[in-house]
Design a protein around this motif. Structure first.
Motif, PDB file in Angstrom:
ATOM      1  N   ALA A 126       0.818  -1.215   0.000  1.00 22.62           N
ATOM      2  CA  ALA A 126       0.000   0.000   0.000  1.00 22.62           C
ATOM      3  C   ALA A 126       0.847   1.258   0.000  1.00 22.62           C
ATOM      4  CB  ALA A 126      -0.931  -0.005   1.206  1.00 22.62           C
ATOM      5  N   GLY A 127       1.993   1.210   0.670  1.00 23.10           N
ATOM      6  CA  GLY A 127       2.845   2.386   0.798  1.00 23.10           C
ATOM      7  C   GLY A 127       2.535   3.169   2.063  1.00 23.10           C
ATOM      8  N   GLU A 128       3.493   3.949   2.496  1.00 23.76           N
ATOM      9  CA  GLU A 128       3.346   4.695   3.751  1.00 23.76           C
ATOM     10  C   GLU A 128       2.266   5.756   3.675  1.00 23.76           C
ATOM     11  OE1 GLU A 128       4.724   4.150   6.666  1.00 23.76           O
ATOM     12  OE2 GLU A 128       5.757   2.386   5.874  1.00 23.76           O
ATOM     13  N   GLU A 129       1.956   6.229   2.472  1.00 20.65           N
ATOM     14  CA  GLU A 129       0.979   7.308   2.343  1.00 20.65           C
ATOM     15  C   GLU A 129      -0.461   6.811   2.482  1.00 20.65           C
ATOM     16  OE1 GLU A 129       1.786   5.534  -1.641  1.00 20.65           O
ATOM     17  OE2 GLU A 129       2.997   6.184   0.078  1.00 20.65           O
ATOM     18  N   THR A 130      -0.685   5.507   2.425  1.00 18.92           N
ATOM     19  CA  THR A 130      -2.030   4.947   2.585  1.00 18.92           C
ATOM     20  C   THR A 130      -2.332   4.780   4.065  1.00 18.92           C
ATOM     21  OG1 THR A 130      -1.823   3.744   0.507  1.00 18.92           O
ATOM     22  CG2 THR A 130      -3.533   3.001   2.025  1.00 18.92           C
ATOM     23  N   PHE A 131      -3.500   5.245   4.492  1.00 18.01           N
ATOM     24  CA  PHE A 131      -3.889   5.116   5.901  1.00 18.01           C
ATOM     25  C   PHE A 131      -4.488   3.738   6.124  1.00 18.01           C
ATOM     26  CE2 PHE A 131      -6.273   5.528   9.764  1.00 18.01           C
ATOM     27  CZ  PHE A 131      -5.570   6.459  10.524  1.00 18.01           C
ATOM     28  N   LEU A 132      -3.920   2.990   7.075  1.00 15.70           N
ATOM     29  CA  LEU A 132      -4.363   1.639   7.380  1.00 15.70           C
ATOM     30  C   LEU A 132      -4.963   1.586   8.777  1.00 15.70           C
ATOM     31  CD1 LEU A 132      -1.354  -0.486   6.029  1.00 15.70           C
ATOM     32  CD2 LEU A 132      -3.459   0.177   4.824  1.00 15.70           C
ATOM     33  N   LEU A 133      -6.251   1.291   8.836  1.00 11.82           N
ATOM     34  CA  LEU A 133      -6.966   1.085  10.097  1.00 11.82           C
ATOM     35  C   LEU A 133      -7.203  -0.401  10.276  1.00 11.82           C
ATOM     36  CD1 LEU A 133      -8.828   1.819  12.529  1.00 11.82           C
ATOM     37  CD2 LEU A 133     -10.682   2.088  10.856  1.00 11.82           C
ATOM     38  N   GLY A 134      -6.802  -0.948  11.412  1.00 17.52           N
ATOM     39  CA  GLY A 134      -7.035  -2.357  11.705  1.00 17.52           C
ATOM     40  C   GLY A 134      -8.249  -2.528  12.595  1.00 17.52           C
ATOM     41  N   SER A 135      -9.168  -3.387  12.180  1.00 21.68           N
ATOM     42  CA  SER A 135     -10.341  -3.711  12.988  1.00 21.68           C
ATOM     43  C   SER A 135     -10.281  -5.201  13.286  1.00 21.68           C
ATOM     44  CB  SER A 135     -11.623  -3.369  12.233  1.00 21.68           C
ATOM     45  OG  SER A 135     -12.764  -3.589  13.022  1.00 21.68           O
ATOM     46  N   GLY A 136     -10.559  -5.564  14.540  1.00 20.62           N
ATOM     47  CA  GLY A 136     -10.290  -6.932  14.938  1.00 20.62           C
ATOM     48  C   GLY A 136      -8.795  -7.165  14.986  1.00 20.62           C
ATOM     49  N   ALA A 137      -8.069  -6.107  15.310  1.00 27.06           N
ATOM     50  CA  ALA A 137      -6.605  -6.158  15.275  1.00 27.06           C
ATOM     51  C   ALA A 137      -6.029  -6.632  16.607  1.00 27.06           C
ATOM     52  CB  ALA A 137      -6.054  -4.766  14.956  1.00 27.06           C
ATOM     53  N   LEU A 138      -4.864  -7.275  16.543  1.00 32.59           N
ATOM     54  CA  LEU A 138      -4.066  -7.523  17.739  1.00 32.59           C
ATOM     55  C   LEU A 138      -3.312  -6.231  18.019  1.00 32.59           C
ATOM     56  CD1 LEU A 138      -2.650 -11.032  16.796  1.00 32.59           C
ATOM     57  CD2 LEU A 138      -4.804 -10.477  17.937  1.00 32.59           C
ATOM     58  N   ILE A 139      -3.644  -5.580  19.110  1.00 39.54           N
ATOM     59  CA  ILE A 139      -3.240  -4.184  19.245  1.00 39.54           C
ATOM     60  C   ILE A 139      -1.727  -4.008  19.332  1.00 39.54           C
ATOM     61  CG2 ILE A 139      -3.379  -2.149  20.730  1.00 39.54           C
ATOM     62  CD1 ILE A 139      -6.267  -2.868  21.295  1.00 39.54           C
ATOM     63  N   MET A 140      -1.075  -4.639  20.277  1.00 37.24           N
ATOM     64  CA  MET A 140       0.366  -4.413  20.430  1.00 37.24           C
ATOM     65  C   MET A 140       1.167  -4.842  19.197  1.00 37.24           C
ATOM     66  SD  MET A 140       0.789  -2.742  23.131  1.00 37.24           S
ATOM     67  CE  MET A 140       0.178  -2.393  24.769  1.00 37.24           C
ATOM     68  N   PRO A 141       0.883  -6.001  18.585  1.00 40.47           N
ATOM     69  CA  PRO A 141       1.634  -6.374  17.381  1.00 40.47           C
ATOM     70  C   PRO A 141       1.355  -5.486  16.169  1.00 40.47           C
ATOM     71  CG  PRO A 141       0.691  -8.319  18.421  1.00 40.47           C
ATOM     72  CD  PRO A 141       0.071  -7.130  19.073  1.00 40.47           C
ATOM     73  N   SER A 142       0.337  -4.620  16.260  1.00 38.53           N
ATOM     74  CA  SER A 142       0.029  -3.725  15.139  1.00 38.53           C
ATOM     75  C   SER A 142       0.848  -2.450  15.164  1.00 38.53           C
ATOM     76  CB  SER A 142      -1.461  -3.349  15.163  1.00 38.53           C
ATOM     77  OG  SER A 142      -2.275  -4.491  15.023  1.00 38.53           O
ATOM     78  N   ILE A 143       1.459  -2.148  16.313  1.00 36.62           N
ATOM     79  CA  ILE A 143       2.207  -0.903  16.461  1.00 36.62           C
ATOM     80  C   ILE A 143       3.387  -0.892  15.498  1.00 36.62           C
ATOM     81  CG2 ILE A 143       3.624   0.466  18.049  1.00 36.62           C
ATOM     82  CD1 ILE A 143       1.835  -0.550  20.317  1.00 36.62           C
ATOM     83  N   GLY A 144       3.517   0.193  14.778  1.00 40.65           N
ATOM     84  CA  GLY A 144       4.597   0.347  13.810  1.00 40.65           C
ATOM     85  C   GLY A 144       4.219  -0.062  12.400  1.00 40.65           C
ATOM     86  N   LEU A 145       3.087  -0.777  12.248  1.00 37.62           N
ATOM     87  CA  LEU A 145       2.664  -1.219  10.926  1.00 37.62           C
ATOM     88  C   LEU A 145       1.333  -0.595  10.504  1.00 37.62           C
ATOM     89  CD1 LEU A 145       3.708  -4.975  11.161  1.00 37.62           C
ATOM     90  CD2 LEU A 145       4.714  -3.247   9.673  1.00 37.62           C
ATOM     91  N   LEU A 146       0.412  -0.452  11.446  1.00 36.60           N
ATOM     92  CA  LEU A 146      -0.867   0.186  11.154  1.00 36.60           C
ATOM     93  C   LEU A 146      -0.851   1.625  11.653  1.00 36.60           C
ATOM     94  CD1 LEU A 146      -3.422  -2.614  12.133  1.00 36.60           C
ATOM     95  CD2 LEU A 146      -2.450  -2.107   9.888  1.00 36.60           C
ATOM     96  N   ASP A 147      -1.673   2.451  11.030  1.00 35.74           N
ATOM     97  CA  ASP A 147      -1.806   3.840  11.485  1.00 35.74           C
ATOM     98  C   ASP A 147      -2.750   3.955  12.667  1.00 35.74           C
ATOM     99  OD1 ASP A 147      -0.296   5.441   9.361  1.00 35.74           O
ATOM    100  OD2 ASP A 147      -1.608   4.192   8.139  1.00 35.74           O
ATOM    101  N   ALA A 148      -3.733   3.072  12.739  1.00 33.83           N
ATOM    102  CA  ALA A 148      -4.723   3.129  13.807  1.00 33.83           C
ATOM    103  C   ALA A 148      -5.351   1.763  13.981  1.00 33.83           C
ATOM    104  CB  ALA A 148      -5.808   4.164  13.498  1.00 33.83           C
ATOM    105  N   VAL A 149      -5.942   1.537  15.155  1.00 36.56           N
ATOM    106  CA  VAL A 149      -6.661   0.300  15.448  1.00 36.56           C
ATOM    107  C   VAL A 149      -7.998   0.631  16.085  1.00 36.56           C
ATOM    108  CG1 VAL A 149      -4.664  -1.241  15.685  1.00 36.56           C
ATOM    109  CG2 VAL A 149      -5.428   0.101  17.654  1.00 36.56           C
ATOM    110  N   ARG A 150      -9.005  -0.148  15.724  1.00 34.45           N
ATOM    111  CA  ARG A 150     -10.248  -0.119  16.469  1.00 34.45           C
ATOM    112  C   ARG A 150      -9.965  -0.761  17.816  1.00 34.45           C
ATOM    113  NH1 ARG A 150     -15.328  -0.823  14.244  1.00 34.45           N
ATOM    114  NH2 ARG A 150     -15.904  -1.870  16.167  1.00 34.45           N
ATOM    115  N   VAL A 151     -10.366  -0.107  18.887  1.00 35.83           N
ATOM    116  CA  VAL A 151      -9.996  -0.574  20.221  1.00 35.83           C
ATOM    117  C   VAL A 151     -11.111  -1.305  20.941  1.00 35.83           C
ATOM    118  CG1 VAL A 151      -8.196   1.157  20.549  1.00 35.83           C
ATOM    119  CG2 VAL A 151     -10.569   1.683  21.204  1.00 35.83           C
TER     120      VAL A 151
END
Length: 352
Positions: A197-222
């Motif tokens: 996708a590239g760094e310029e694409t905003f990635l929101l994770g839903s149903g995400a594993l929160i801590m392992p998403s840090i550094g890869l996703l821009d945001a997570v549903r909490v």
């Protein structure tokens, strides 16, 4: 948590402000090209330039077969173009790591899914009236599948905001092409998405594993899905879709905003088809404002002029500095918000 983040070497990441609209909480899967264009027209007088307009589940042929369904006859590239022409950022829901049993992905490439010990496909969960399977993110065929899917959505169709749903499926127990830790299998999948996708694409994770998403996703549903009702007395499950549960998760995870965007889910302004009172709707807006994630899902034809003006003011308001004062207390600039009564006084069904 600030000390823990520092010890882990995680730099503070200022949250990117997100404001916009999702089709989910007024239409759910019952969407087509006509109603999406109607929503887009309605949002044009309320959302600001650059705000997100996100098409949710219902556009695809099937979960796992990510092409425009018959109800989107002009295709998804045309939809993204129309959103951009309206001055908004095109957003799309997709579940890149799962597929339904009847999909072509499962039928043609069963080897690219996580398997059980007996050789059958491992069930990752249930939705859409049945079970679904999880992609084996270590398998070369699965990796090609993910790269092609994300490249098509982002670089050919033109969507620059992706809501990646059910992504915890990448970490289910089972047998993979390469036996690695489940957390690493999850991060392998996210890296495929991010690199494509590239760094310029905003990635929101839903149903995400929160801590392992840090550094890869821009945001997570909490938390779980919100809903236009506060309580559901048939269940006291904190994962059920209702406003109390979304607020409970959102207020308890504000601290994550130091290192990743926090999505507490949408807020409501409509009084039509809504069982929330004004105070409950304000509580949701307070947490959304604290999270810098101001999204709504009200169908604009359901709003009167006063409600539309309230939406405009909410989306356009400047973000105030956030200070977390306690478990359920925080300040936004000069305003202090205490949600203790909202959480602890909400229902005796929730032992805290």
């Amino acid at each position: 948590y600030d000390g823990w983040f520092a010890a882990m070497g995680l730099p503070k990441k200022p949250a990117e402000r997100i404001a916009g609209y999702s089709s989910w909480y007024n239409r759910y899967q019952d969407i087509d090209e006509k109603c999406i264009l109607s929503d887009l027209s309605g949002c044009a007088g309320v959302l600001s330039e650059g705000d997100v307009f996100q098409i949710d589940d219902g556009w695809e042929v099937a979960v796992g077969d990510w092409e425009a369904g018959e109800s989107f006859g002009d295709g998804m590239e045309a939809a993204a173009t129309r959103i951009r022409e309206a001055g908004m950022q095109p957003g799309l829901w997709v579940a890149p790591f799962i597929a339904l049993p009847g999909s072509r992905a499962v039928r043609d490439y069963p080897e690219m899914f996580v398997h059980n010990a007996d050789g059958g496909l491992a069930v990752a969960g249930s939705n859409w009236g049945g079970d679904y399977y999880a992609l084996d993110t270590t398998h070369p065929t699965a990796q090609t599948y993910v790269r092609k899917l994300i490249a098509k959505i982002v670089h050919r169709w033109g969507f620059s905001y992706l809501k990646l749903d059910f992504i915890n499926a990448a970490a289910i127990p089972g047998y993979r092409h390469r036996q690695i830790d489940r957390e690493e299998a999850y991060r392998t999948g996210l890296r495929l998405v991010r690199d494509t996708a590239g760094e310029e694409t905003f990635l929101l994770g839903s149903g995400a594993l929160i801590m392992p998403s840090i550094g890869l996703l821009d945001a997570v549903r909490v938390g779980p899905d919100v809903a236009p009702m506060w309580e559901n007395y048939a269940s006291d499950d904190l994962s059920d879709a209702k406003a109390y549960n979304a607020l409970h998760a959102g207020i308890n995870r504000l601290w994550l905003g130091r290192v990743i965007g926090v999505d507490p889910d949408v807020v409501f302004f409509r009084h039509r088809r809504n069982l929330l009172d004004d105070t409950q709707m304000q509580w949701l807006r307070d947490v959304a404002e604290a999270s810098r994630y101001r999204c709504l899902s009200d169908q604009m034809t359901w709003l009167d002029e006063e409600e539309k003006e309230a939406v405009r003011a909410f989306l356009a308001a400047e973000d105030e500095p956030l200070e977390i004062l306690g478990r359920y207390r925080f300040s936004l600039g000069e305003r202090e918000i205490d949600l203790t009564e909202a959480i602890e006084g909400a229902s005796s069904a929730y032992p805290l």
